[in-house]
Write a protein that holds these residues in place. Structure first.
Motif, mmCIF file in Angstrom:
data_model
loop_
_atom_site.group_PDB
_atom_site.id
_atom_site.type_symbol
_atom_site.label_atom_id
_atom_site.label_comp_id
_atom_site.label_asym_id
_atom_site.label_seq_id
_atom_site.Cartn_x
_atom_site.Cartn_y
_atom_site.Cartn_z
ATOM 1 N N ASP A 47 -26.432 -29.288 -4.259
ATOM 2 C CA ASP A 47 -27.585 -30.109 -3.872
ATOM 3 C C ASP A 47 -27.394 -31.547 -4.337
ATOM 4 O O ASP A 47 -27.704 -32.500 -3.603
ATOM 5 C CB ASP A 47 -28.865 -29.534 -4.486
ATOM 6 C CG ASP A 47 -29.299 -28.237 -3.821
ATOM 7 O OD1 ASP A 47 -28.833 -27.968 -2.694
ATOM 8 O OD2 ASP A 47 -30.093 -27.502 -4.433
ATOM 9 N N ALA A 48 -26.897 -31.717 -5.563
ATOM 10 C CA ALA A 48 -26.662 -33.062 -6.089
ATOM 11 C C ALA A 48 -25.597 -33.789 -5.276
ATOM 12 O O ALA A 48 -25.704 -34.996 -5.022
ATOM 13 C CB ALA A 48 -26.240 -32.985 -7.550
ATOM 14 N N THR A 102 -26.943 -20.295 -9.823
ATOM 15 C CA THR A 102 -27.907 -21.394 -9.778
ATOM 16 C C THR A 102 -27.222 -22.729 -10.041
ATOM 17 O O THR A 102 -27.511 -23.737 -9.383
ATOM 18 C CB THR A 102 -29.021 -21.166 -10.809
ATOM 19 O OG1 THR A 102 -29.653 -19.916 -10.552
ATOM 20 C CG2 THR A 102 -30.058 -22.277 -10.743
ATOM 21 N N GLU A 160 -27.237 -26.002 -7.621
ATOM 22 C CA GLU A 160 -27.732 -27.300 -8.065
ATOM 23 C C GLU A 160 -26.672 -28.384 -7.901
ATOM 24 O O GLU A 160 -26.986 -29.519 -7.520
ATOM 25 C CB GLU A 160 -28.169 -27.210 -9.528
ATOM 26 C CG GLU A 160 -29.407 -26.340 -9.739
ATOM 27 C CD GLU A 160 -29.710 -26.089 -11.201
ATOM 28 O OE1 GLU A 160 -30.790 -25.549 -11.492
ATOM 29 O OE2 GLU A 160 -28.850 -26.431 -12.053
#
Length: 215
Positions: free
Chosen positions: A153-154, A146, A150
């Motif tokens: 994505d950032a 995860t 994340e």
């Protein structure tokens, strides 16, 4: 209530936690193979019969240790990311966080090989009637994966060349650092001196970040 050495006693809930702590110590010392319910009971100072009131068998105890180890791995990643200096450029900050997460992942594997192996061990699946209520719940998603997702994505939101991040990008990043970790623990890279090992780690992390930019 079960009596233990030294005149102490454990209440029901405390004994379960004590057995888990003992099992985590066993895994830390020798990996998942060392996790045996009878040995955990011996270390706590109770009889195997008392231990079996809290765990159906080795598989259930090992599953609990596995979840603990996965959480410890994610904690290591987050601590490494927290130590990373920030940057005014959002894209650079996102790249640094991704690299730091990877660094924390590999660092945990090298520093805690027993727990690292336990985090990904295969546990014998018992039937639902054999499990205690705590272990009937499905295993939580591995937070390490995860965290990679994340971070990617950032990086995309911060203005990487491609705004979209393919679903496979997180798995690719994970595969790179997991493979490197295994090579450092069990493969030919385990013989590298610390300086060369660090250089290999940093080169791999740079490749992960570069790949994330163009994925």
């Amino acid at each position: 209530m079960a009596a233990i050495s030294g005149g102490k006693t454990y209440h029901h809930g405390d004994l379960r936690n004590a057995l888990i702590c003992a099992a985590v110590d066993l895994a830390t010392e020798g990996g998942p193979e060392r996790v045996v319910l009878r040995e955990a009971a011996r270390r706590v100072g109770v009889s195997p019969t008392a231990a079996y009131r809290h765990f159906d068998g080795r598989g259930e105890l090992l599953r609990t240790v596995k979840i603990h180890a996965q959480r410890a791995l994610a904690d290591s990643m987050e601590r490494a990311a927290a130590r990373e200096p920030g940057a005014d450029d959002p894209a650079l900050a996102a790249e640094r966080r991704l690299a730091a997460l990877c660094r924390g992942y590999v660092g945990f594997a090298v520093a805690q090989p027993g727990l690292y192996r336990a985090a990904f061990c295969v546990v014998r699946q018992a039937g639902p009637d054999e499990l205690t209520p705590e272990c009937r719940m499905p295993e939580p998603e591995i937070r390490a994966f995860t965290l990679f997702g994340e971070a990617l994505d950032a990086l995309a939101r911060a203005g990487a060349p491609r705004r979209d991040v393919r679903p496979s990008a997180g798995a690719a990043a994970w595969s790179a650092v997991h493979g490197l970790s295994l090579l450092l623990l069990d493969g030919p890279l385990r013989r590298l001196p610390a300086q060369r090992r660090n250089a290999v780690v940093e080169t791999t992390l740079a490749m992960v970040v570069t790949g994330a930019r163009i994925s």
